[in-house]
Structures are given as structure tokens and as C-alpha cells.
Design a protein around this motif. Sequence first.
Motif, PDB file in Angstrom:
ATOM      1  N   PRO A  94       8.354   5.126  -9.385  1.00  0.00           N
ATOM      2  CA  PRO A  94       7.605   4.434  -8.325  1.00  0.00           C
ATOM      3  C   PRO A  94       7.639   5.253  -7.042  1.00  0.00           C
ATOM      4  O   PRO A  94       8.549   6.046  -6.807  1.00  0.00           O
ATOM      5  CB  PRO A  94       8.372   3.118  -8.160  1.00  0.00           C
ATOM      6  CG  PRO A  94       9.198   2.976  -9.391  1.00  0.00           C
ATOM      7  CD  PRO A  94       9.525   4.367  -9.836  1.00  0.00           C
ATOM      8  N   ARG A  95       6.634   5.048  -6.202  1.00  0.00           N
ATOM      9  CA  ARG A  95       6.622   5.723  -4.910  1.00  0.00           C
ATOM     10  C   ARG A  95       6.024   4.775  -3.877  1.00  0.00           C
ATOM     11  O   ARG A  95       5.206   3.920  -4.195  1.00  0.00           O
ATOM     12  CB  ARG A  95       5.823   7.017  -4.967  1.00  0.00           C
ATOM     13  CG  ARG A  95       4.340   6.831  -5.244  1.00  0.00           C
ATOM     14  CD  ARG A  95       3.576   8.149  -5.098  1.00  0.00           C
ATOM     15  NE  ARG A  95       2.151   7.981  -5.284  1.00  0.00           N
ATOM     16  CZ  ARG A  95       1.516   8.141  -6.417  1.00  0.00           C
ATOM     17  NH1 ARG A  95       2.205   8.476  -7.504  1.00  0.00           N
ATOM     18  NH2 ARG A  95       0.213   7.968  -6.502  1.00  0.00           N
ATOM     19  N   SER A  96       6.424   4.950  -2.645  1.00  0.00           N
ATOM     20  CA  SER A  96       5.897   4.118  -1.566  1.00  0.00           C
ATOM     21  C   SER A  96       4.558   4.670  -1.104  1.00  0.00           C
ATOM     22  O   SER A  96       4.213   5.831  -1.350  1.00  0.00           O
ATOM     23  CB  SER A  96       6.880   4.094  -0.392  1.00  0.00           C
ATOM     24  OG  SER A  96       6.930   5.363   0.227  1.00  0.00           O
ATOM     25  N   ASP A  97       3.783   3.843  -0.396  1.00  0.00           N
ATOM     26  CA  ASP A  97       2.518   4.303   0.171  1.00  0.00           C
ATOM     27  C   ASP A  97       2.750   5.426   1.172  1.00  0.00           C
ATOM     28  O   ASP A  97       1.939   6.360   1.276  1.00  0.00           O
ATOM     29  CB  ASP A  97       1.792   3.137   0.850  1.00  0.00           C
ATOM     30  CG  ASP A  97       1.256   2.123  -0.147  1.00  0.00           C
ATOM     31  OD1 ASP A  97       1.101   2.477  -1.332  1.00  0.00           O
ATOM     32  OD2 ASP A  97       1.001   0.973   0.274  1.00  0.00           O
ATOM     33  N   PHE A  98       3.859   5.354   1.895  1.00  0.00           N
ATOM     34  CA  PHE A  98       4.140   6.402   2.875  1.00  0.00           C
ATOM     35  C   PHE A  98       4.378   7.732   2.181  1.00  0.00           C
ATOM     36  O   PHE A  98       3.900   8.777   2.650  1.00  0.00           O
ATOM     37  CB  PHE A  98       5.360   6.032   3.724  1.00  0.00           C
ATOM     38  CG  PHE A  98       5.607   7.011   4.840  1.00  0.00           C
ATOM     39  CD1 PHE A  98       4.975   6.850   6.061  1.00  0.00           C
ATOM     40  CD2 PHE A  98       6.438   8.097   4.655  1.00  0.00           C
ATOM     41  CE1 PHE A  98       5.168   7.757   7.083  1.00  0.00           C
ATOM     42  CE2 PHE A  98       6.637   9.015   5.683  1.00  0.00           C
ATOM     43  CZ  PHE A  98       6.009   8.847   6.896  1.00  0.00           C
ATOM     44  N   THR A  99       5.107   7.715   1.051  1.00  0.00           N
ATOM     45  CA  THR A  99       5.340   8.953   0.308  1.00  0.00           C
ATOM     46  C   THR A  99       4.023   9.540  -0.192  1.00  0.00           C
ATOM     47  O   THR A  99       3.792  10.749  -0.124  1.00  0.00           O
ATOM     48  CB  THR A  99       6.292   8.697  -0.870  1.00  0.00           C
ATOM     49  OG1 THR A  99       7.575   8.294  -0.360  1.00  0.00           O
ATOM     50  CG2 THR A  99       6.473   9.933  -1.726  1.00  0.00           C
ATOM     51  N   THR A 100       3.132   8.668  -0.680  1.00  0.00           N
ATOM     52  CA  THR A 100       1.825   9.137  -1.141  1.00  0.00           C
ATOM     53  C   THR A 100       1.066   9.820  -0.017  1.00  0.00           C
ATOM     54  O   THR A 100       0.512  10.913  -0.184  1.00  0.00           O
ATOM     55  CB  THR A 100       0.997   7.956  -1.688  1.00  0.00           C
ATOM     56  OG1 THR A 100       1.672   7.378  -2.808  1.00  0.00           O
ATOM     57  CG2 THR A 100      -0.382   8.425  -2.137  1.00  0.00           C
ATOM     58  N   ARG A 101       1.032   9.197   1.156  1.00  0.00           N
ATOM     59  CA  ARG A 101       0.317   9.778   2.297  1.00  0.00           C
ATOM     60  C   ARG A 101       0.943  11.103   2.718  1.00  0.00           C
ATOM     61  O   ARG A 101       0.237  12.062   3.054  1.00  0.00           O
ATOM     62  CB  ARG A 101       0.302   8.797   3.475  1.00  0.00           C
ATOM     63  CG  ARG A 101      -0.550   7.566   3.250  1.00  0.00           C
ATOM     64  CD  ARG A 101      -0.785   6.831   4.562  1.00  0.00           C
ATOM     65  NE  ARG A 101       0.452   6.390   5.172  1.00  0.00           N
ATOM     66  CZ  ARG A 101       1.043   5.216   4.936  1.00  0.00           C
ATOM     67  NH1 ARG A 101       0.501   4.377   4.048  1.00  0.00           N
ATOM     68  NH2 ARG A 101       2.159   4.880   5.552  1.00  0.00           N
ATOM     69  N   THR A 102       2.272  11.166   2.696  1.00  0.00           N
ATOM     70  CA  THR A 102       2.968  12.397   3.087  1.00  0.00           C
ATOM     71  C   THR A 102       2.595  13.549   2.157  1.00  0.00           C
ATOM     72  O   THR A 102       2.325  14.668   2.615  1.00  0.00           O
ATOM     73  CB  THR A 102       4.487  12.180   3.069  1.00  0.00           C
ATOM     74  OG1 THR A 102       4.837  11.146   3.988  1.00  0.00           O
ATOM     75  CG2 THR A 102       5.226  13.454   3.440  1.00  0.00           C
ATOM     76  N   ILE A 103       2.583  13.279   0.852  1.00  0.00           N
ATOM     77  CA  ILE A 103       2.236  14.322  -0.121  1.00  0.00           C
ATOM     78  C   ILE A 103       0.793  14.760   0.061  1.00  0.00           C
ATOM     79  O   ILE A 103       0.478  15.962   0.054  1.00  0.00           O
ATOM     80  CB  ILE A 103       2.481  13.813  -1.555  1.00  0.00           C
ATOM     81  CG1 ILE A 103       3.971  13.515  -1.779  1.00  0.00           C
ATOM     82  CG2 ILE A 103       1.998  14.836  -2.589  1.00  0.00           C
ATOM     83  CD1 ILE A 103       4.260  12.796  -3.088  1.00  0.00           C
ATOM     84  N   GLU A 104      -0.112  13.797   0.233  1.00  0.00           N
ATOM     85  CA  GLU A 104      -1.525  14.136   0.388  1.00  0.00           C
ATOM     86  C   GLU A 104      -1.770  14.975   1.639  1.00  0.00           C
ATOM     87  O   GLU A 104      -2.542  15.947   1.604  1.00  0.00           O
ATOM     88  CB  GLU A 104      -2.366  12.857   0.424  1.00  0.00           C
ATOM     89  CG  GLU A 104      -2.437  12.150  -0.923  1.00  0.00           C
ATOM     90  CD  GLU A 104      -3.417  10.997  -0.953  1.00  0.00           C
ATOM     91  OE1 GLU A 104      -3.958  10.715  -2.034  1.00  0.00           O
ATOM     92  OE2 GLU A 104      -3.639  10.387   0.118  1.00  0.00           O
TER      93      GLU A 104
END
Length: 441
Positions: free
Chosen positions: A221-231
Motif C-alpha cells: 500500500p502507499r499513501s496519496d502523498f507518496t504517489t504525488r512525491t514519486i510522480e
Amino acid sequence: MGETHVDYWNSTAETMPRERLEAWRWQRLERALDHARRSSPFWNARIPEGITSLADYTARMPLLYKADLLAAEEQAPPYGTWPSLDPSLGVRHHQTSGTSGNPPVRTFDTERDWVWCVDTFCTALYANGVRPHHKGMVCFGYGLLAGFWGMHYALERMGCTVFPSGGLDSRTRVRLLVDQRIEVLGLTPSYAMRLIETAREMGVDLAREANVRIILAGAEPRSDFTTRTIEEAFGARVFNAAGTTEFGGVFMFECPARRNACHINEQSCYDEVLHPETKQPVGYGEEGVRVTTGLSREGVQLFRHWTEDIVVRRPHTECGCGRTWDFYDGGILRRVDDMRKIRGVSVTPVMIEDVVRSFDEVNEFQSSLRTVRGLDTVHVRVDAGELAGPVADALCGRIAEEFKREIGIRPVVELAPAGSLPRSQWKAARLHDERVLTSHG
């Protein structure tokens, strides 16, 4: 006429009308049940006689738990009474990671099963925008875990150029991304964060100097913040997908037409969503546990597997991509066994990650639950590089304040030496429940 843009790996299966899809899946399930009953001692003892429909199947077929599979395998290791074909027909062996503390579940794939497994990855990758001309790299050590092997072979089948990176360190992978202009990347969210950290140390701006466009970040699982950081760091779109060793392939993948809409691969599985306590079906939009049945595998079969995955199912009509497969909103939200009660507050690893990752200074973190003087407490250790002194103390204080504001309890936050916290290519375990150990210590 202009050229028609095709977004489907298998348009017939992915856009099949629901009525026809249901009839087709029942036919496949009938064949799968018959094969299992005739060929597997384990399933012969569990499958009721005379199942006449999907509704009859869900009403009468018992749920399958991981403990049932482990018990079956223990009877005659490594595969026990579970298989529906002679294991000597297997061309691949895979097993679960065992990170939950249980023994690993072991499976094998026949040649036909492996072709199907790879096809489920092709379905996901094509939906994400991967095309034959792309270059792809899977950042993983490979080994006995099935998932990243499946992605590697899928990229090959699709006509992509694949860069094997199993034995490479993070710095070499960053350099390869830049030098080879690789567009497609497969890895865990945790390892994506590690590559971002490594690139920063190397003085490499991934969004400007690399050419990554599509990232498949799964396995945890990943948080929305982690997704945004990676993108933002890669300048790429991050997609979600999931599969399990028990199932044998990808059972869901994120659709580019709607953020967080993870279509169920309904040509290959029959999924139910059940209430975690009553075990009764829940409706669209309600949280429940994903229970899955495999329709395609012949060597190791799966019927009504209680996965522990918490999901929210939505109708396919809400996506708008044209697929007739329903989707899980947000993918796997958490696992039943991830939730912990701390002083009456429900806490999950993703909730903690969402808070800690919102601080740019944090490179990595670990959290644990401990009992201190009879009181349950969350301890968070953060790696903030070379940060020290009053600035580091202030960071720990700000993290504790944000944690209290977002989650409702105040943690103990302390600084860890730079580079001392583990980085993982596989599933990162960042929440450790040490309360039993502490109370006995």
C-alpha cells in the motif's frame, strides 16, 4: 476516417457486455470446479456436489483461508494435497515472502499457467500506456517472488526492450535510467522513494534528466502523498496494480481514465466483497474483504480465497473508459491485519506514512508500537540525512504535532543516524508491533 485509438490489450474480454461476461465466467468456473474435484484431493474434499450457478457457488462453497493452504502443504511438502496437476508439469516455482511471520505458500506454474500469468501483466501494462517501442526496467532482485518476473516477461511479450536490473545497486540503476532513456519502470513504492533519494545524492534531477513516463508501483500500500512525491520526482504517471502468488497473476490494474480506479481482471477471476465479521456480501461503495476465485489456472487452483484485503467496489459505468469490468476505488485500501488500536484510535501503516512523508526532510522512517509504563505509544524514527541539533529537534516536534493533528495521538519522534534505516526493494515493513515483546521484557 481517422485511425481508431485502441486502449485494450484484449478488447473482446475487456468490453464484453455484463450479461455475457457473467455467463462466460460461470462456464469457466464450472470447468475449473470439475477439474479440481477430479484432480485435487484437497479440493475434492471441499467442493460441494451439484453446484448449479454462481449464486449457488457463493452460497455453498466454503471460504478458503491461508491457514487451510498451509495445512494442506504441510501434509506432503512442498505442495501437499492442493495441486490439481502433477507438480512435475510445472515450469516455474514461486512462493510468498513470508513477511507475515507464517511459512511461505508455495506454488508452481505449468507452461500454460505461465502464459496466462504474463498475459494478465500485459493487460495491465497496455492499459497503463505501455507500447512495443518502449524501454522498460524492473527494479527488483527477482528470486522466488512471482510478480516482477511476470512484469519482465510481459514487457518482452509486448515487444519492449527490457533492461534486467536484478543485481544492480541503486546508483547504477539511476545512471541506467538516464543513459538509456528508459520510459517504463516497475518497482515498489518504497524502492521508488529510495531511487529518488539516491538520485538526489548523485545530483541527478530525474524529472529533467531521465525519460520515465510510466511507473508501475505495486506490492505494498502507499499513501496519496507518496504517489504525488514519486510522480513529481520522476515527472511520470504512477499506476497501481496487484496480484498474489496464490492467485498466480494480476487481479487488478489502475485505469488512466480515472485516478485510483483499479479494474478487476474479471476474465480471470470472480471476486466477491464480504463484510469482515458477518461474511455477508456488501454493496457497491461499502468497505469489505476481497474474496477471490481463479478461473484460469490449471495447476494450482483457488476458490473463494479470503484475502484479508480491504476494498471498495464500484460499478464499471463510473469509470468511463469503456471497460465492462468493475473496479476497486483506491485499490487495496489496507489489510484486515494492518489495523492497530492505540488508545482507542485506529492506526494503519499508510496513515503514518501519509504524515511522515509530508515532510521533505525525511528520507526514510520506521515506526513501532510499544507499551511504556502501561500506556500504548507510537515511536517514529526518521532519517533526515545530515540534519542535526536544534533544526533536527524542531523537525521531530513538527512531525509529532502533525501526527497528533491528523491521527489523534502524539507519538515519540526521534532522529536516526543518516542511512541507518533499512531500504527495501520488496515490501517495506515500517510498522512493528512490539507491545507484547515490551511487556514481557
